[in-house]
Enzyme design. Sequence first.
Site, PDB file in Angstrom:
ATOM      1  N   ASP A 174      74.114  80.516  46.939  1.00 55.56           N
ATOM      2  CA  ASP A 174      75.587  80.116  47.686  1.00 55.56           C
ATOM      3  C   ASP A 174      75.190  78.924  48.148  1.00 55.56           C
ATOM      4  O   ASP A 174      76.154  78.034  47.935  1.00 55.56           O
ATOM      5  CB  ASP A 174      75.736  81.298  48.759  1.00 55.56           C
ATOM      6  CG  ASP A 174      75.821  82.856  48.208  1.00 55.56           C
ATOM      7  OD1 ASP A 174      76.070  82.896  46.991  1.00 55.56           O
ATOM      8  OD2 ASP A 174      75.330  83.654  48.952  1.00 55.56           O
ATOM      9  N   LEU A 205      81.718  83.654  51.218  1.00 58.29           N
ATOM     10  CA  LEU A 205      81.979  83.037  52.551  1.00 58.29           C
ATOM     11  C   LEU A 205      80.712  82.244  52.717  1.00 58.29           C
ATOM     12  O   LEU A 205      80.882  81.304  53.645  1.00 58.29           O
ATOM     13  CB  LEU A 205      81.939  84.293  53.481  1.00 58.29           C
ATOM     14  CG  LEU A 205      82.068  83.715  55.022  1.00 58.29           C
ATOM     15  CD1 LEU A 205      83.155  82.858  55.274  1.00 58.29           C
ATOM     16  CD2 LEU A 205      82.030  85.017  55.869  1.00 58.29           C
ATOM     17  N   TYR A 245      74.699  98.821  50.426  1.00 61.29           N
ATOM     18  CA  TYR A 245      75.991  98.347  50.746  1.00 61.29           C
ATOM     19  C   TYR A 245      76.934  99.502  50.956  1.00 61.29           C
ATOM     20  O   TYR A 245      76.511 100.575  50.483  1.00 61.29           O
ATOM     21  CB  TYR A 245      76.567  97.639  49.382  1.00 61.29           C
ATOM     22  CG  TYR A 245      75.931  96.455  48.900  1.00 61.29           C
ATOM     23  CD1 TYR A 245      76.710  95.439  49.553  1.00 61.29           C
ATOM     24  CD2 TYR A 245      75.010  96.289  47.906  1.00 61.29           C
ATOM     25  CE1 TYR A 245      76.133  93.960  49.034  1.00 61.29           C
ATOM     26  CE2 TYR A 245      74.498  94.917  47.389  1.00 61.29           C
ATOM     27  CZ  TYR A 245      75.308  93.931  48.158  1.00 61.29           C
ATOM     28  OH  TYR A 245      74.699  92.733  47.553  1.00 61.29           O
ATOM     29  N   GLY A 252      66.074  79.630  39.611  1.00 59.85           N
ATOM     30  CA  GLY A 252      64.962  80.396  40.530  1.00 59.85           C
ATOM     31  C   GLY A 252      63.808  79.117  40.921  1.00 59.85           C
ATOM     32  O   GLY A 252      62.827  79.369  41.179  1.00 59.85           O
ATOM     33  N   ALA A 289      70.411  81.861  48.703  1.00 60.08           N
ATOM     34  CA  ALA A 289      69.680  80.799  47.896  1.00 60.08           C
ATOM     35  C   ALA A 289      70.925  79.870  46.940  1.00 60.08           C
ATOM     36  O   ALA A 289      71.048  78.911  47.136  1.00 60.08           O
ATOM     37  CB  ALA A 289      68.405  81.041  47.342  1.00 60.08           C
ATOM     38  N   ARG A 291      80.996  99.611  50.949  1.00 56.26           N
ATOM     39  CA  ARG A 291      81.952  98.744  50.627  1.00 56.26           C
ATOM     40  C   ARG A 291      82.939  99.289  49.661  1.00 56.26           C
ATOM     41  O   ARG A 291      83.793  98.693  49.271  1.00 56.26           O
ATOM     42  CB  ARG A 291      81.414  97.386  50.065  1.00 56.26           C
ATOM     43  CG  ARG A 291      81.007  97.547  48.431  1.00 56.26           C
ATOM     44  CD  ARG A 291      79.838  96.303  48.109  1.00 56.26           C
ATOM     45  NE  ARG A 291      80.882  95.070  48.238  1.00 56.26           N
ATOM     46  CZ  ARG A 291      79.928  93.887  47.515  1.00 56.26           C
ATOM     47  NH1 ARG A 291      78.912  94.260  47.303  1.00 56.26           N
ATOM     48  NH2 ARG A 291      80.535  92.730  47.932  1.00 56.26           N
TER      49      ARG A 291
END
Length: 302
Positions: free
Chosen positions: A257, A31, A100, A226, A255, A102
């Site tokens: 994404d 997303l 998380y 990185g 970063a 999920r």
Amino acid sequence: MRILSIGEAMVELGQSDQPGLWRLGIAGDTLNTAWYLRRLLGAVGRVDYLTRVGTGAFSQQMLDFLAAEGIGTAHIGRDPDREIGLYAISLKDGERSFAYWRDTSAARRLADDPAALDAALEGAAVAYFSGITVAILSPQGRANLLAALARARASGARIVFDPNLRPRLWEDAATMRQGISKAAAGADLVLPSFDDEAAHFGDADPQATVARYLALGAGQVVVKNGGGPIRFGGRDGCGTATDLEPETPVDSTAAGDSFNAGYLAAWLTGADCAAAIAAGHALSRKVIGYRGALVREAVATA
């Protein structure tokens, strides 16, 4: 040009500037990339999202958010028995860690219906997904998704894959490596991160990562590093991008994404691999200067 991003979006809890308070948002790796892509491409491209959500207030909030941001929701399924997941970000010296919730998210069923997958992919110029997308699915769901992507590719879609290795989401390390390799083998573009690949595939350097994914059948590989030199190779050219200005992160969330979005926006509008890397790096540098995954200021100045 229609781009379909496939994966899981969740409620995001991020630390605010006020001690003891948290910010609530909507985010998730695929997303995040879709959101940045939509803003970068403007009228040039249409961005749709494929996932599965529940019927409660948080799921509706996510759908409303996507619609308000101009991201298509027509292929998002509704699950009466499940809700969207949640994650919280903790920061230390600009580096993030996650907690998380999920395990029973509705997105785990996003690939249960092969006909719905085909309908969502029909007419897409690009389909984008990640290792997290694959990891959260059942074995049958993984098979359904990869088969649907292969059919879309045969019909002319370009398949883009970020391995985004998250061992905790997989049954075991061997299954993760096998699943990631199968997904990458059917991709036109693979966007791995070297630190993950070294840790989980044993790659000695970024060139080894490029070579391994090309040997599997990937068309082009661009290895994020990185903030260090980025190695790339494949049908769109080979080389190393070294003139990348570093940045000390305020928050390294998204970063990779955002790099993917910057790269794709440039690539899809005609840039060569080196220029697309420069665009991805420039956007990522801005994003990590702010807290959170979705940074409007970074795109406004990209």
